[in-house]
Scaffold this motif. Structure first.
Motif, short mmCIF file in Angstrom:
data_model
loop_
_atom_site.label_atom_id
_atom_site.label_comp_id
_atom_site.label_asym_id
_atom_site.label_seq_id
_atom_site.Cartn_x
_atom_site.Cartn_y
_atom_site.Cartn_z
N VAL A 111 46.82 48.73 47.97
CA VAL A 111 45.69 47.80 48.14
C VAL A 111 46.20 46.41 48.48
CG1 VAL A 111 43.79 46.65 46.95
CG2 VAL A 111 44.12 49.10 46.67
N SER B 213 47.75 46.42 52.16
CA SER B 213 46.77 46.72 53.20
C SER B 213 45.72 45.63 53.31
CB SER B 213 46.07 48.05 52.95
OG SER B 213 46.97 49.00 52.51
N ALA B 214 45.26 45.11 52.17
CA ALA B 214 44.23 44.08 52.22
C ALA B 214 44.78 42.83 52.91
CB ALA B 214 43.74 43.73 50.82
N ALA C 165 43.29 41.12 56.22
CA ALA C 165 42.92 39.70 56.21
C ALA C 165 43.72 38.91 57.22
CB ALA C 165 43.13 39.11 54.82
N THR D 244 33.76 39.67 45.97
CA THR D 244 34.28 41.04 45.91
C THR D 244 33.52 41.86 44.87
OG1 THR D 244 36.03 40.14 44.52
CG2 THR D 244 36.60 40.62 46.77
N ILE E 74 40.16 47.72 49.80
CA ILE E 74 41.00 47.11 50.84
C ILE E 74 40.15 46.30 51.79
CG2 ILE E 74 42.46 47.62 52.83
CD1 ILE E 74 43.47 50.06 51.27
N ILE E 75 39.04 46.89 52.24
CA ILE E 75 38.19 46.21 53.21
C ILE E 75 37.58 44.95 52.59
CG2 ILE E 75 36.08 46.42 54.58
CD1 ILE E 75 38.46 47.94 55.70
N LEU F 124 38.49 43.15 49.87
CA LEU F 124 39.47 42.11 49.56
C LEU F 124 40.00 41.51 50.85
CD1 LEU F 124 41.39 43.77 46.60
CD2 LEU F 124 40.02 41.72 46.49
N GLY F 125 40.21 42.35 51.87
CA GLY F 125 40.72 41.86 53.15
C GLY F 125 39.73 40.92 53.81
N ASP G 223 39.21 37.44 52.42
CA ASP G 223 40.36 36.54 52.39
C ASP G 223 40.80 36.05 53.76
OD1 ASP G 223 42.10 35.20 50.76
OD2 ASP G 223 43.69 36.67 50.95
N ILE H 111 46.29 39.24 45.67
CA ILE H 111 45.41 40.39 45.84
C ILE H 111 45.71 41.44 44.78
CG2 ILE H 111 44.79 42.28 47.38
CD1 ILE H 111 43.80 39.93 48.69
N GLU I 157 43.06 42.94 42.32
CA GLU I 157 42.80 44.38 42.27
C GLU I 157 42.86 44.86 40.83
OE1 GLU I 157 43.75 48.41 41.70
OE2 GLU I 157 45.36 46.94 41.62
#
Lengths: 307, 274
Positions: free
Chosen positions: A110, A113-114, A118, A156, A171-172, A174-175, A178, A236, A240
């Motif tokens: 996570v 990837s996030a 971002a 979030t 992931i989506i 948080l991404g 940010d 992140i 998470e």
């Protein structure tokens, strides 16, 4: 034929551009190797990553297997601990070490990837916004303002509450929450770079915008973003674990560090290791990333070197 | 279903939909919500059956108390620590406090809260584990919420002070023979405050997010805990109201920071004539 030629020339040019970049990367690497704290962070992070990926080769305990005869078994160094469960077991007799290792995968996946989502979104929008200016710039920056007016954590939490918890959603969400930091940082640097002579010259001889952005602008504004991205991975991962602590991370029964903490909290008076060990794991991971990030900043940004 | 019994007939469901306005187009529903929201009317909580605003006003002081205490705790300790580290650069104090600060920003604040609970409440029995009331109740939530902020502020103060102390006007002040203390606290600190105020303002958003988790850990009766309960209870009017209030505070703080600049730095002015 002509278009093919120009295409292959473009590829050659791009390759030539990369050579100095690779050289530069080595310089930065050498610089980092000279800093003991950054190197310690890098090695620690590498170890954590390798362990998280490779542990199934040597470690075979299922994190969901319940051993009800061995509930609340303490870690091996304490009275009553066994080598069977090195870091002890939880209220259902599940192995803590195994849960910790599987949990590391969720956090790292996570986190990285996030940040990828971002930074790609932020860099793209920041480049477009800074380079073209005008209405596009206004539009993107007003959207950024809307995001900035909203506390990150709350955004979030509310989106996850609507979409439902899953790794992909995490992931989506948080991404996407940010991207603003990246976009604003890169936009500022692009604004100052695009008025430089070499960019003007390149535009004067008719280089397409895309090539100017990729060859002249991006390489000159990317360093602060590498530092930013590294340090954001740490943030992140903390968020998470916070979300999964609140029960908004990944759906159960998947073990995550945050969930282990929130489950362990119920038994805080009887089993100190349930709340201590996952937190230590988070802290070591974050510490390694922060050490590396600080080193990267010093190596990439000579102005801050002596601070 | 939340608002009707599980065996409600189709007609009952339709009547409720009509009554709640769910059959209107989305933009009509939104306009209705927005017009009421700016007047502070977010409807009635589905769970508590009282106006959302009443609940918020009841819980807000607890959250503010926590956030402000955490901020004060962070600033009061971080600024002197950062200054000392910058002045005595490379000393044991500098290295020790900067390593401590690094640990501080690497620790999830809710975990710090749990660890403090384990040590001070369960092991030593000094502090109450949860709830609100006396000063003793406030210590652990405020410290765990404020510690990572403090670490961040200390690092920032140190690096800004180092930068400022190397500037020419500081050299001039030294050449004039001013006392080192006057130079540091009067000349250097004033300029170092600007980035600090910016970051402190921005971090207020972090504090708001932080209260959500810390209030859950310590059963602190504030808005953060209420919003989590509301989300899990699908109490949407309450969620909307709290999120609106949080954002309102957040934007308000940022505005305050912008206004503060003018006082801190005479070079900054918002009037067009200059």
């Amino acid at each position: 034929m002509k278009s093919k030629d120009s295409k292959s020339k473009l590829i050659d040019d791009m390759f030539e551009d990369f050579l100095p970049n690779i050289h530069r990367a080595f310089e930065v690497l050498k610089d980092i190797l000279k800093r003991p704290s950054a190197m310690a962070g890098g090695i620690l992070l590498l170890l954590i990553l390798l362990t998280s990926v490779l542990f199934p080769l040597v470690f075979h305990i299922n994190p969901l297997d319940q051993d009800l005869m061995a509930r609340f078994s303490p870690p091996v160094w304490q009275d009553g601990g066994t080598w069977k469960h090195i870091l002890g077991t939880d209220n259902l007799g599940r192995d803590i070490l195994s849960r910790l290792l599987y949990g590391s995968r969720v956090s790292l996946l996570v986190g990285f990837s996030a940040v990828l989502v971002a930074s790609v979104a932020g860099i793209f929008l920041g480049l477009v916004s800074g380079y073209y200016g005008g209405k596009i710039d206004h539009f993107i920056m007003r959207i950024a303002d809307v995001f900035m007016a909203y506390p990150f954590m709350l955004l979030t939490i509310s989106v996850i509450a609507v979409l439902g918890p899953s790794i992909f959603n995490l992931i989506i969400v948080l991404g996407i929450s940010d991207w603003v930091t990246y976009a604003r940082t890169i936009r500022g640097s692009v604004l100052s770079i695009k008025t430089k002579e070499f960019v003007e010259a390149s535009r004067a001889i008719g280089t397409p915008d895309l090539i100017i952005i990729l060859r002249h602008v991006l390489p000159n504004v990317i360093s602060p973003l590498i530092v930013l991205a590294t340090l954001r991975v740490a943030n992140i991962i903390i968020w998470e674990s916070g979300l999964s602590f609140l029960g908004m991370g990944t759906p159960p029964p998947m073990p995550t560090w945050g969930r282990m903490l929130s489950e362990g909290r119920e038994y805080i008076t009887d089993a100190w290791w349930l709340v201590t060990i996952p937190g230590l794991a988070i802290m070591m991971t974050i510490l390694s990333i922060n050490l590396l990030g600080d080193g990267l900043r010093d190596a990439l940004d000579p102005r801050l070197k002596n601070l | 279903m939340l608002m009707l019994p599980g065996d409600a007939s189709y007609q009952e469901i339709e009547e409720l939909r009509e009554q709640l306005g769910f059959n209107d187009p989305l933009y009509v529903q939104y306009a209705r919500f927005a017009i009421k929201a700016v007047q502070g009317d977010f409807g009635e909580s589905l769970y508590y059956h009282v106006p959302v605003m009443e609940l918020i006003i009841e819980r807000l002081p607890a959250s503010l108390e926590l956030a402000v205490s955490a901020m004060i705790f962070a600033l009061v300790l971080a600024i002197p620590l950062g200054i000392l580290s910058a002045v005595k650069r490379g000393s044991m104090l500098d290295m020790g406090s900067m390593f401590g600060a690094l640990l501080g920003i690497s620790m999830p604040h809710f975990w710090l809260g749990i660890m403090m609970m384990l040590f001070f409440s369960i092991h030593l029995g000094w502090l109450p584990t949860s709830g609100r009331g006396t000063f003793a109740h406030l210590i652990m939530p405020a410290v765990s919420l404020g510690l990572s902020l403090m670490a961040m502020f200390a690092r920032l103060t140190r690096s800004v002070m180092l930068e400022v102390l190397s500037l020419d006007y500081i050299r001039t002040a030294r050449a004039k023979g001013l006392k080192e203390q006057v130079i540091i606290y009067k000349h250097a600190l004033k300029n170092a405050l600007i980035p600090l105020v910016t970051v402190a303002g921005m971090q207020f958003g972090f504090l708001i997010g932080g209260t959500v988790i810390i209030e859950t850990v310590f059963a602190w009766p504030g808005l953060g805990r209420l919003v989590i309960q509301a989300i899990f209870g699908r109490d949407y009017p309450l969620v909307q109201g709290i999120v609106f209030v949080f954002s309102f505070i957040f934007v308000g703080i940022n505005l305050l920071v912008d206004i503060l600049y003018v006082y801190l730095d005479p070079q900054i002015s918002y009037s067009e004539e200059k």
